[in-house]
Scaffold this motif. Structure first.
Motif, PDB file in Angstrom:
ATOM      1  N   HIS A   1       0.820  -1.214   0.000  1.00  0.00           N
ATOM      2  CA  HIS A   1       0.000   0.000   0.000  1.00  0.00           C
ATOM      3  C   HIS A   1       0.860   1.273   0.000  1.00  0.00           C
ATOM      4  O   HIS A   1       2.082   1.215   0.110  1.00  0.00           O
ATOM      5  CB  HIS A   1      -1.006  -0.020   1.147  1.00  0.00           C
ATOM      6  CG  HIS A   1      -0.392  -0.242   2.490  1.00  0.00           C
ATOM      7  ND1 HIS A   1       0.422   0.675   3.113  1.00  0.00           N
ATOM      8  CD2 HIS A   1      -0.479  -1.309   3.327  1.00  0.00           C
ATOM      9  CE1 HIS A   1       0.809   0.213   4.280  1.00  0.00           C
ATOM     10  NE2 HIS A   1       0.288  -1.001   4.429  1.00  0.00           N
TER      11      HIS A   1
ATOM     12  N   SER B   1       1.404   3.730   2.112  1.00  0.00           N
ATOM     13  CA  SER B   1       2.257   4.040   3.264  1.00  0.00           C
ATOM     14  C   SER B   1       3.561   3.240   3.210  1.00  0.00           C
ATOM     15  O   SER B   1       4.636   3.779   3.481  1.00  0.00           O
ATOM     16  CB  SER B   1       1.523   3.753   4.575  1.00  0.00           C
ATOM     17  OG  SER B   1       0.381   4.556   4.701  1.00  0.00           O
TER      18      SER B   1
ATOM     19  N   THR C   1       2.733   8.929   3.729  1.00  0.00           N
ATOM     20  CA  THR C   1       1.464   9.057   3.023  1.00  0.00           C
ATOM     21  C   THR C   1       0.483   8.050   3.598  1.00  0.00           C
ATOM     22  O   THR C   1       0.828   6.882   3.788  1.00  0.00           O
ATOM     23  CB  THR C   1       1.667   8.759   1.522  1.00  0.00           C
ATOM     24  OG1 THR C   1       2.584   9.700   1.006  1.00  0.00           O
ATOM     25  CG2 THR C   1       0.363   8.812   0.751  1.00  0.00           C
ATOM     26  N   THR C   2      -0.725   8.511   3.858  1.00  0.00           N
ATOM     27  CA  THR C   2      -1.787   7.601   4.301  1.00  0.00           C
ATOM     28  C   THR C   2      -3.036   7.921   3.499  1.00  0.00           C
ATOM     29  O   THR C   2      -3.616   8.984   3.659  1.00  0.00           O
ATOM     30  CB  THR C   2      -2.066   7.742   5.814  1.00  0.00           C
ATOM     31  OG1 THR C   2      -2.320   9.103   6.116  1.00  0.00           O
ATOM     32  CG2 THR C   2      -0.910   7.250   6.649  1.00  0.00           C
ATOM     33  N   THR C   3      -3.414   7.020   2.621  1.00  0.00           N
ATOM     34  CA  THR C   3      -4.598   7.241   1.792  1.00  0.00           C
ATOM     35  C   THR C   3      -5.773   6.392   2.253  1.00  0.00           C
ATOM     36  O   THR C   3      -6.907   6.689   1.934  1.00  0.00           O
ATOM     37  CB  THR C   3      -4.302   6.925   0.317  1.00  0.00           C
ATOM     38  OG1 THR C   3      -3.837   5.575   0.222  1.00  0.00           O
ATOM     39  CG2 THR C   3      -3.267   7.869  -0.252  1.00  0.00           C
ATOM     40  N   GLU C   4      -5.472   5.337   3.011  1.00  0.00           N
ATOM     41  CA  GLU C   4      -6.526   4.470   3.489  1.00  0.00           C
ATOM     42  C   GLU C   4      -7.177   5.103   4.716  1.00  0.00           C
ATOM     43  O   GLU C   4      -6.528   5.796   5.479  1.00  0.00           O
ATOM     44  CB  GLU C   4      -5.965   3.087   3.875  1.00  0.00           C
ATOM     45  CG  GLU C   4      -5.355   2.337   2.714  1.00  0.00           C
ATOM     46  CD  GLU C   4      -3.924   2.758   2.390  1.00  0.00           C
ATOM     47  OE1 GLU C   4      -3.292   3.441   3.201  1.00  0.00           O
ATOM     48  OE2 GLU C   4      -3.456   2.413   1.308  1.00  0.00           O
TER      49      GLU C   4
ATOM     50  N   MET D   1      -8.283   5.482   8.418  1.00  0.00           N
ATOM     51  CA  MET D   1      -7.542   5.035   9.589  1.00  0.00           C
ATOM     52  C   MET D   1      -8.370   4.065  10.423  1.00  0.00           C
ATOM     53  O   MET D   1      -9.040   4.451  11.378  1.00  0.00           O
ATOM     54  CB  MET D   1      -7.120   6.234  10.453  1.00  0.00           C
ATOM     55  CG  MET D   1      -6.050   7.095   9.833  1.00  0.00           C
ATOM     56  SD  MET D   1      -4.508   6.186   9.564  1.00  0.00           S
ATOM     57  CE  MET D   1      -4.600   5.862   7.809  1.00  0.00           C
TER      58      MET D   1
ATOM     59  N   SER E   1       4.988  -1.070  11.924  1.00  0.00           N
ATOM     60  CA  SER E   1       3.819  -0.214  11.717  1.00  0.00           C
ATOM     61  C   SER E   1       4.188   1.257  11.750  1.00  0.00           C
ATOM     62  O   SER E   1       5.251   1.635  12.248  1.00  0.00           O
ATOM     63  CB  SER E   1       2.773  -0.490  12.805  1.00  0.00           C
ATOM     64  OG  SER E   1       2.387  -1.839  12.803  1.00  0.00           O
TER      65      SER E   1
ATOM     66  N   VAL F   1       0.128   6.983  12.930  1.00  0.00           N
ATOM     67  CA  VAL F   1      -0.189   8.265  12.304  1.00  0.00           C
ATOM     68  C   VAL F   1      -0.201   9.432  13.299  1.00  0.00           C
ATOM     69  O   VAL F   1       0.410  10.464  13.029  1.00  0.00           O
ATOM     70  CB  VAL F   1      -1.520   8.179  11.512  1.00  0.00           C
ATOM     71  CG1 VAL F   1      -1.904   9.525  10.938  1.00  0.00           C
ATOM     72  CG2 VAL F   1      -1.421   7.118  10.417  1.00  0.00           C
TER      73      VAL F   1
ATOM     74  N   VAL G   1      -0.982   1.876  11.162  1.00  0.00           N
ATOM     75  CA  VAL G   1      -0.955   1.316   9.804  1.00  0.00           C
ATOM     76  C   VAL G   1       0.162   0.277   9.739  1.00  0.00           C
ATOM     77  O   VAL G   1       1.334   0.601   9.945  1.00  0.00           O
ATOM     78  CB  VAL G   1      -0.701   2.424   8.761  1.00  0.00           C
ATOM     79  CG1 VAL G   1      -0.623   1.837   7.357  1.00  0.00           C
ATOM     80  CG2 VAL G   1      -1.759   3.509   8.848  1.00  0.00           C
TER      81      VAL G   1
ATOM     82  N   LEU H   1       2.903  -1.696   8.125  1.00  0.00           N
ATOM     83  CA  LEU H   1       3.750  -1.543   6.943  1.00  0.00           C
ATOM     84  C   LEU H   1       4.277  -2.875   6.449  1.00  0.00           C
ATOM     85  O   LEU H   1       4.526  -3.051   5.258  1.00  0.00           O
ATOM     86  CB  LEU H   1       4.943  -0.624   7.249  1.00  0.00           C
ATOM     87  CG  LEU H   1       4.625   0.794   7.673  1.00  0.00           C
ATOM     88  CD1 LEU H   1       5.914   1.541   8.020  1.00  0.00           C
ATOM     89  CD2 LEU H   1       3.849   1.520   6.591  1.00  0.00           C
TER      90      LEU H   1
END
Length: 123
Positions: A25, A27, A58-61, A63, A74, A77, A96, A98
């Motif tokens: 993903h 992140s 970057t975090t697009t998903e 939370m 991880s 955020v 998140v 990783l």
């Protein structure tokens, strides 16, 4: 660039102490873009080693909450830090995953701080 299956290594004093495989993903891809990266990891809550990253990932998903297991790498955020869990953690909002350690969990469990270089694995 996909990071699914991308392997990284963690070195201390030039010796590889752990390897990990990252997720695919945004992140995780952003974390790979920071490599190589030297961080001072500190013990936190007798559960994980943490260090603040030079910048947030970057975090697009959305939370969603995550319950980490020993060996998970991880990004938290709210604090902008990386966390490597050496014990199972608690349900945490804004965490998140990783990737996951493939080897070296015992090295991460070592008490006290440690300076670690994260870099692409040399196969």
């Amino acid at each position: 660039m996909s990071t699914r299956g991308v392997r990284i290594q963690l070195t201390v004093d030039g010796a590889v102490v752990a390897t990990a495989t990252l997720e695919g993903h945004a992140s995780a891809r952003d974390f790979v873009a920071l490599l190589p990266l030297e961080l001072s990891l500190e013990d936190y809550a007798a559960t994980e080693k943490i260090a603040v990253l030079p910048r947030p990932l970057t975090t697009t998903e959305p939370m969603a909450a995550c319950t980490p297991s020993a060996g998970d790498i991880s990004f938290y955020v709210p604090w902008g830090n990386i966390a490597i869990f050496y014990n199972d953690g608690q349900l945490s909002q804004g965490l998140v995953r990783l990737g996951r350690l493939d080897s070296g969990l015992s090295a991460i469990r070592r008490k006290g701080s440690m300076v670690v270089t994260f870099e692409p694995a040399r196969e």
